[in-house]
Write an enzyme that holds these catalytic residues in place. Structure first.
Site, PDB file in Angstrom:
ATOM      1  N   ASN A  36       7.995  -0.749  29.181  1.00 41.18           N
ATOM      2  CA  ASN A  36       9.138  -0.174  29.890  1.00 41.18           C
ATOM      3  C   ASN A  36       9.132   1.331  29.627  1.00 41.18           C
ATOM      4  OD1 ASN A  36      11.594   0.609  30.898  1.00 41.18           O
ATOM      5  ND2 ASN A  36      12.812  -0.390  29.287  1.00 41.18           N
TER       6      ASN A  36
ATOM      7  N   LYS B  34      10.953   3.552  30.878  1.00 47.12           N
ATOM      8  CA  LYS B  34      12.283   4.170  31.004  1.00 47.12           C
ATOM      9  C   LYS B  34      12.188   5.430  31.882  1.00 47.12           C
ATOM     10  CE  LYS B  34      13.354   2.331  26.501  1.00 47.12           C
ATOM     11  NZ  LYS B  34      14.425   2.121  25.565  1.00 47.12           N
TER      12      LYS B  34
ATOM     13  N   HIS C 294      18.626  -4.722  31.666  1.00 43.49           N
ATOM     14  CA  HIS C 294      18.309  -4.018  30.415  1.00 43.49           C
ATOM     15  C   HIS C 294      19.616  -3.522  29.794  1.00 43.49           C
ATOM     16  CE1 HIS C 294      16.738  -1.054  27.613  1.00 43.49           C
ATOM     17  NE2 HIS C 294      15.581  -1.692  27.703  1.00 43.49           N
TER      18      HIS C 294
ATOM     19  N   GLU D 116      20.393  -0.859  28.397  1.00 41.61           N
ATOM     20  CA  GLU D 116      20.795   0.515  28.744  1.00 41.61           C
ATOM     21  C   GLU D 116      21.556   0.528  30.067  1.00 41.61           C
ATOM     22  OE1 GLU D 116      16.900   2.245  28.268  1.00 41.61           O
ATOM     23  OE2 GLU D 116      17.100   2.042  26.099  1.00 41.61           O
TER      24      GLU D 116
ATOM     25  N   GLU E 299      16.252  -8.804  23.444  1.00 41.44           N
ATOM     26  CA  GLU E 299      16.220  -7.425  22.947  1.00 41.44           C
ATOM     27  C   GLU E 299      17.526  -7.123  22.220  1.00 41.44           C
ATOM     28  OE1 GLU E 299      13.189  -4.895  25.200  1.00 41.44           O
ATOM     29  OE2 GLU E 299      15.109  -4.631  26.182  1.00 41.44           O
TER      30      GLU E 299
ATOM     31  N   GLY F  70      14.891   1.353  20.483  1.00 40.63           N
ATOM     32  CA  GLY F  70      14.731   2.795  20.318  1.00 40.63           C
ATOM     33  C   GLY F  70      15.237   3.324  18.990  1.00 40.63           C
TER      34      GLY F  70
ATOM     35  N   SER G  81      11.786  -1.788  19.271  1.00 40.44           N
ATOM     36  CA  SER G  81      10.949  -1.076  18.312  1.00 40.44           C
ATOM     37  C   SER G  81       9.666  -1.832  17.940  1.00 40.44           C
ATOM     38  CB  SER G  81      11.759  -0.726  17.060  1.00 40.44           C
ATOM     39  OG  SER G  81      12.829   0.142  17.396  1.00 40.44           O
TER      40      SER G  81
HETATM   41  C1  PEP Z   1      13.150  -1.338  25.602  1.00 36.11           C
HETATM   42  O1  PEP Z   1      13.673  -0.342  26.076  1.00 36.11           O
HETATM   43  O2  PEP Z   1      13.073  -2.360  26.294  1.00 36.11           O
HETATM   44  C2  PEP Z   1      12.649  -1.280  24.237  1.00 36.11           C
HETATM   45  C3  PEP Z   1      12.332  -2.389  23.637  1.00 36.11           C
HETATM   46  O3  PEP Z   1      12.541  -0.020  23.664  1.00 36.11           O
HETATM   47  P1  PEP Z   1      11.844   0.351  22.234  1.00 36.11           P
HETATM   48  O4  PEP Z   1      10.549  -0.405  22.168  1.00 36.11           O
HETATM   49  O5  PEP Z   1      11.657   1.822  22.310  1.00 36.11           O
HETATM   50  O6  PEP Z   1      12.796  -0.083  21.168  1.00 36.11           O
END
Ligand code: PEP
Length: 253
Positions: free
Chosen positions: A9, A11, A97, A99, A169, A175, A215
């Site tokens: 992803n 973003k 997601h 976000e 997630e 992040g 992460s």
């Molecule tokens: C994501 O945005 O789906 C995600 C898992 O981000 P990160 O790997 O940066 O934590």
């Protein structure tokens, strides 16, 4: 058998020129990997160029999008329809997601409409679910995720569910550099599979891919992916570096 999926992803990073550079770097690093599916989800503005490049390279890397609007067409300024994505060769669409749920206030019912719209257009949704740290500390992680699953998936047919990917997630891990332990990820993914079995039966539950995201990095991917109910990863930050993303894919392949 569930073929693991590693999806990147991106973003709101990488313009269309940088996206092409990243895919050019990634393709040779992952094209020989067996027993795994790899997808990249660039921003909308890069989808056409990345799609063309993947085609020219005959790359096994699949194309994904980060969002969609749940209508075929119409007066929805700034939005992108499922048909527009399908026409670009998009196979996977991230939906719900955290976000978007948090920053753009997307509701469970809107997310459910998106899941259906993606399936109706012949693509596969990657539905994101997960709890905040406050919800986890209050012992509400499982009930939060159960509510998100009920809202987004309960009305799907078995066939539609079979095409859908779920990504657990935890919001506190996205992040932040804080990763769920392999045991935390397994507990939730096992719970999700149990929910799927109750709703759709053992066959669908056994074949649905449930990813972990939050992460994921080259140095923690293998232990997370070794869990029996973790069928791949949705990777944010680390998917922006071809070497890191390829290393994560290699640790699963
Ligand atoms: C994501 O945005 O789906 C995600 C898992 O981000 P990160 O790997 O940066 O934590």
């Amino acid at each position: 058998m569930r073929i693991p999926l590693i999806a990147g992803n991106w973003k709101m990073y990488k313009n269309h020129l940088e996206a092409v550079e990243l895919v050019s770097e990634l393709h040779p690093l992952v094209s020989g990997l067996a027993g795994i599916e790899i997808a990249v989800c660039p921003p909308f503005t890069a989808l056409a160029d990345v799609s063309r490049l993947l085609g020219d390279l005959r790359s096994p890397v699949k194309l994904g999008a980060q969002d969609v609007y749940p209508a075929a067409e119409g007066a929805f300024t700034g939005e992108i329809s499922p048909g527009m994505l399908k026409a670009l060769g998009v196979e996977y669409v991230i939906v719900g997601h955290s976000e978007r749920r948090e920053i753009l206030k997307e509701s469970d019912s809107f997310v459910a409409e998106k899941v259906k719209a993606v399936l109706d257009a012949g693509m596969k949704p990657i539905l994101c679910v997960g709890e905040t740290d406050t919800e986890r500390e209050a012992g509400k992680a499982l009930s939060k995720v159960e509510g998100q699953l009920e809202a987004a998936l309960a009305s799907l047919s078995r066939e539609e569910m079979g095409l859908t990917v779920i990504a657990y997630e935890p919001i506190w891990a996205i992040g932040t550099g804080k990763t769920a332990t392999p045991e935390d990820a397994q507990e939730m993914n096992g719970f999700i599979r149990g929910w799927l079995e109750g709703r759709f039966g053992a066959e669908v539950a056994g074949s649905t891919r449930i990813l972990y995201g939050g992460s994921v990095k080259p140095d923690n991917a293998a232990e997370l992916m070794a869990m029996p109910d973790v069928d791949g990863a949705l990777v944010g930050g680390a998917s922006l570096q071809a070497k890191d993303f390829a290393a994560i894919a290699r640790s699963v392949s």
